[in-house]
Enzyme design. Structure first.
Site, PDB file in Angstrom:
ATOM      1  CG  ASP A  32     -14.636 -16.954  12.546  1.00 46.66           C
ATOM      2  OD1 ASP A  32     -15.634 -17.738  13.178  1.00 46.66           O
ATOM      3  OD2 ASP A  32     -13.953 -15.990  13.265  1.00 46.66           O
ATOM      4  CB  ILE A  33     -10.089 -13.492  13.235  1.00 47.15           C
ATOM      5  CG1 ILE A  33      -8.640 -13.252  13.502  1.00 47.15           C
ATOM      6  CG2 ILE A  33     -10.921 -13.334  14.565  1.00 47.15           C
ATOM      7  CD1 ILE A  33      -7.729 -12.877  12.289  1.00 47.15           C
ATOM      8  N   GLY A  54     -17.839  -8.409  18.926  1.00 45.42           N
ATOM      9  CA  GLY A  54     -17.298  -8.540  17.764  1.00 45.42           C
ATOM     10  C   GLY A  54     -16.233  -9.672  17.721  1.00 45.42           C
ATOM     11  CG  ASP A  56     -12.405  -8.328  23.024  1.00 44.91           C
ATOM     12  OD1 ASP A  56     -12.232  -7.345  23.604  1.00 44.91           O
ATOM     13  OD2 ASP A  56     -11.717  -9.400  23.327  1.00 44.91           O
ATOM     14  CB  SER A 139     -10.104   0.615  14.784  1.00 52.25           C
ATOM     15  OG  SER A 139      -9.373   0.851  15.872  1.00 52.25           O
ATOM     16  CB  THR A 140     -12.878  -1.672  10.364  1.00 51.07           C
ATOM     17  OG1 THR A 140     -13.036  -3.043  10.513  1.00 51.07           O
ATOM     18  CG2 THR A 140     -11.719  -1.062  10.031  1.00 51.07           C
ATOM     19  CB  VAL A 142     -17.536  -1.583  18.185  1.00 54.43           C
ATOM     20  CG1 VAL A 142     -17.744  -0.715  19.443  1.00 54.43           C
ATOM     21  CG2 VAL A 142     -18.362  -2.498  18.327  1.00 54.43           C
TER      22      VAL A 142
HETATM   23  N1  APR Z   1     -13.414 -12.634  12.007  1.00 55.57           N
HETATM   24  C1  APR Z   1     -12.787 -11.720  11.448  1.00 55.57           C
HETATM   25  N2  APR Z   1     -13.477 -10.227  11.540  1.00 55.57           N
HETATM   26  C2  APR Z   1     -14.421  -9.995  12.457  1.00 55.57           C
HETATM   27  C3  APR Z   1     -15.036 -11.077  13.298  1.00 55.57           C
HETATM   28  C4  APR Z   1     -14.512 -12.710  13.016  1.00 55.57           C
HETATM   29  N3  APR Z   1     -14.918 -13.417  13.746  1.00 55.57           N
HETATM   30  N4  APR Z   1     -15.914 -10.683  13.815  1.00 55.57           N
HETATM   31  C5  APR Z   1     -16.117  -9.231  13.274  1.00 55.57           C
HETATM   32  N5  APR Z   1     -15.147  -9.091  12.662  1.00 55.57           N
HETATM   33  C6  APR Z   1     -14.539  -7.769  12.091  1.00 55.57           C
HETATM   34  C7  APR Z   1     -15.672  -6.484  11.985  1.00 55.57           C
HETATM   35  O1  APR Z   1     -16.579  -6.782  11.013  1.00 55.57           O
HETATM   36  C8  APR Z   1     -14.875  -5.368  11.804  1.00 55.57           C
HETATM   37  O2  APR Z   1     -14.715  -5.177  10.474  1.00 55.57           O
HETATM   38  O3  APR Z   1     -13.609  -7.113  12.891  1.00 55.57           O
HETATM   39  C9  APR Z   1     -13.690  -5.878  12.535  1.00 55.57           C
HETATM   40  C10 APR Z   1     -13.423  -5.058  13.833  1.00 55.57           C
HETATM   41  O4  APR Z   1     -14.492  -4.936  14.401  1.00 55.57           O
HETATM   42  P1  APR Z   1     -14.784  -4.993  16.016  1.00 55.57           P
HETATM   43  O5  APR Z   1     -14.778  -6.593  16.594  1.00 55.57           O
HETATM   44  O6  APR Z   1     -16.086  -4.210  16.387  1.00 55.57           O
HETATM   45  O7  APR Z   1     -13.649  -4.360  16.760  1.00 55.57           O
HETATM   46  P2  APR Z   1     -13.015  -2.743  16.550  1.00 55.57           P
HETATM   47  O8  APR Z   1     -14.072  -2.141  15.734  1.00 55.57           O
HETATM   48  O9  APR Z   1     -11.911  -2.750  16.940  1.00 55.57           O
HETATM   49  O10 APR Z   1     -13.967  -2.319  18.175  1.00 55.57           O
HETATM   50  C11 APR Z   1     -13.170  -2.845  19.433  1.00 55.57           C
HETATM   51  O11 APR Z   1     -15.447  -3.525  20.217  1.00 55.57           O
HETATM   52  O12 APR Z   1     -15.860  -6.073  20.691  1.00 55.57           O
HETATM   53  C12 APR Z   1     -15.519  -4.714  21.061  1.00 55.57           C
HETATM   54  O13 APR Z   1     -14.184  -5.423  23.039  1.00 55.57           O
HETATM   55  C13 APR Z   1     -14.087  -4.819  21.771  1.00 55.57           C
HETATM   56  O14 APR Z   1     -14.577  -2.568  22.903  1.00 55.57           O
HETATM   57  C14 APR Z   1     -14.031  -3.268  21.744  1.00 55.57           C
HETATM   58  C15 APR Z   1     -14.340  -2.710  20.277  1.00 55.57           C
END
Ligand code: APR
Length: 202
Positions: A32-33, A54, A56, A139-140, A142
């Protein structure tokens, strides 16, 4: 060793994969980041910088309301760029909010924008003289970027950045769930077969 000689060793341990590049450790972990105890974690943000789901959402929840108060004052962030804030209640001292591209397979700009998002985070970490940074897989989720393609871009961008001297001693890729982690491990091992800078240590 001359910085121009970018030798990376990949050692695979059960719970993580590590690459040594001169004095910088590249690490792949499943986790978890928001729990990473590093100088800065990277947020996979959107251009508004006002939060989302996600990564964010998780980062804003863990950091607390002061984070949104600070990001509100930043006036957004272009895709491919990144901006720095404090980490507030997170274990990490800072958050670097990076905006990756939405994946469009027929858009040649998309790989360049993803590479730019990673590079801008590394540049900000260098400007701040950080010793450690943790990335999610930008970006992987949403934004739909295929994991393996995104991993190659992340790694190539990082290797290129490490051709220069840096304050960074740890660059950690934090994958959410075993499937994402194994894609990264397999991608790095595949890349190590063709990229002379990567050596896999059993
Ligand atoms: N820790 C690490 N990785 C995570 C976590 C976490 N707590 N939660 C999700 N992930 C992973 C997801 O499984 C994915 O592989 O992070 C990666 C990025 O996924 P997203 O968070 O959906 O980010 P992204 O694909 O860049 O889309 C960005 O999503 O949340 C919204 O506000 C954000 O509009 C923006 C978009």
């Amino acid at each position: 060793m001359a910085w121009g000689v970018c030798q990376a060793w990949v050692a695979c341990w059960a719970e993580s994969m590590r690459c040594r590049i001169v004095q910088t450790l590249l690490e792949c972990v499943e986790g978890d980041i928001t729990a990473q105890e590093v100088d800065a974690i990277v947020n996979a943000a959107n251009e508004s910088l006002l939060g989302g789901g996600g990564v964010d959402g998780a980062i804003h929840r863990a950091a607390g309301p002061e984070l949104l108060e600070e990001t509100r004052r930043l006036g957004g962030c272009r895709t491919g760029d990144a901006k720095l804030t404090r980490g507030y209640r997170l274990p990490a001292r800072y958050v670097i909010h990076a905006v990756g591209p939405v994946y469009r397979p027929d858009d040649p700009d998309v790989p360049r924008l993803l590479a730019s998002a990673y590079r801008r985070c590394l540049e900000i970490a260098q400007q701040q003289a950080f010793a450690s940074i943790a990335f999610p897989a930008i970006s992987t989720g949403v934004y739909g970027y295929p994991q393996a393609e995104a991993c190659e871009i992340a790694l190539h961008t990082t290797l290129e950045f490490l051709d220069q001297s840096t304050s960074l001693r740890l660059i950690r890729f934090v994958l959410f769930g075993a499937p994402a982690y194994s894609v990264y491990v397999q991608t790095i091992q595949r890349m190590a077969q063709t990229d002379s800078r990567l050596h896999v240590l059993d």
